[in-house]
Write a protein that holds these residues in place. Sequence first.
Motif, PDB file in Angstrom:
ATOM      1  N   LYS A   3       0.742  -1.334   0.023  1.00  0.00           N
ATOM      2  CA  LYS A   3      -0.163  -0.103   0.059  1.00  0.00           C
ATOM      3  C   LYS A   3       0.747   1.284  -0.035  1.00  0.00           C
ATOM      4  O   LYS A   3       0.484   2.284  -0.756  1.00  0.00           O
ATOM      5  N   MET A  60     -16.670  -1.354  -7.291  1.00  0.00           N
ATOM      6  CA  MET A  60     -15.260  -2.204  -7.572  1.00  0.00           C
ATOM      7  C   MET A  60     -14.501  -1.903  -8.836  1.00  0.00           C
ATOM      8  O   MET A  60     -15.206  -1.266  -9.654  1.00  0.00           O
ATOM      9  N   GLN A  62      -9.954  -0.925 -10.494  1.00  0.00           N
ATOM     10  CA  GLN A  62      -8.708  -1.270 -10.403  1.00  0.00           C
ATOM     11  C   GLN A  62      -8.000   0.101 -10.387  1.00  0.00           C
ATOM     12  O   GLN A  62      -8.500   0.963 -11.127  1.00  0.00           O
ATOM     13  N   CYS A  70      -3.932  -2.749  -8.535  1.00  0.00           N
ATOM     14  CA  CYS A  70      -4.557  -3.050  -7.356  1.00  0.00           C
ATOM     15  C   CYS A  70      -6.216  -3.036  -7.410  1.00  0.00           C
ATOM     16  O   CYS A  70      -6.477  -2.218  -7.872  1.00  0.00           O
ATOM     17  N   GLN A  71      -6.878  -3.939  -6.863  1.00  0.00           N
ATOM     18  CA  GLN A  71      -7.945  -3.964  -6.775  1.00  0.00           C
ATOM     19  C   GLN A  71      -8.670  -3.078  -5.816  1.00  0.00           C
ATOM     20  O   GLN A  71      -7.969  -2.752  -4.489  1.00  0.00           O
ATOM     21  N   ILE A  72      -9.759  -2.148  -6.097  1.00  0.00           N
ATOM     22  CA  ILE A  72      -9.985  -0.999  -5.153  1.00  0.00           C
ATOM     23  C   ILE A  72     -11.618  -1.210  -5.050  1.00  0.00           C
ATOM     24  O   ILE A  72     -12.274  -1.600  -5.813  1.00  0.00           O
ATOM     25  N   TRP A  73     -11.944  -0.336  -4.015  1.00  0.00           N
ATOM     26  CA  TRP A  73     -13.451  -0.298  -3.656  1.00  0.00           C
ATOM     27  C   TRP A  73     -13.650   1.298  -3.733  1.00  0.00           C
ATOM     28  O   TRP A  73     -12.756   2.217  -3.122  1.00  0.00           O
ATOM     29  N   ASP A 122      -8.172  -2.968  -1.716  1.00  0.00           N
ATOM     30  CA  ASP A 122      -8.675  -4.225  -1.173  1.00  0.00           C
ATOM     31  C   ASP A 122      -7.516  -5.021  -0.740  1.00  0.00           C
ATOM     32  O   ASP A 122      -6.966  -5.593  -1.494  1.00  0.00           O
ATOM     33  N   GLU A 123      -7.253  -4.928   0.610  1.00  0.00           N
ATOM     34  CA  GLU A 123      -6.070  -5.591   1.275  1.00  0.00           C
ATOM     35  C   GLU A 123      -6.160  -6.957   1.335  1.00  0.00           C
ATOM     36  O   GLU A 123      -5.244  -7.609   1.319  1.00  0.00           O
ATOM     37  N   LYS A 125      -6.555  -8.865  -1.527  1.00  0.00           N
ATOM     38  CA  LYS A 125      -6.341  -9.349  -2.723  1.00  0.00           C
ATOM     39  C   LYS A 125      -5.005  -8.955  -2.914  1.00  0.00           C
ATOM     40  O   LYS A 125      -4.594  -7.724  -2.869  1.00  0.00           O
TER      41      LYS A 125
END
Length: 136
Positions: A3, A60, A62, A70-73, A122-123, A125
């Motif tokens: 991160k 959702m 990236q 990174c996958q994100i929300w 998304d921590e 993944k």
Amino acid sequence: MCKQKVLDYIQNNNLIGVKAGIERPDFLDIWMVVVQGRIFARSWGLAERSWYNSFLKKPMGQIKCGTILCQIWATVVDDTPELTAAINQAYLAKYNQGYNSVYAQSIIAEKHVAKTMEFMIDEFKSPVIQPNSSII
């Protein structure tokens, strides 16, 4: 998880790739800022088919930071005066030079402030590293 590398990348690069939802095939380069260890972006175009509205439908997506995906929300930011002021200041500090200065002054206008989103990594993944590349 890396991160801190992602936050550093965002702080040191003007354009960050974002892919909203799962239907968009490509990344769109947008401005992002880091405030208090959190990632924020504001919609510029305010279009119906914008990344912002795509995230409203499906939160959702990236972000692309160099070679890291990174996958994100995404979530709409609660409008607190202190947070809004800090995000405004971050935009002015990062983008208020040369050609960007006109846009930096505009992105802190109320119509854009109202379209502020926070991106949370998304921590759970692991980041996806693109083939034949190294971590930043």
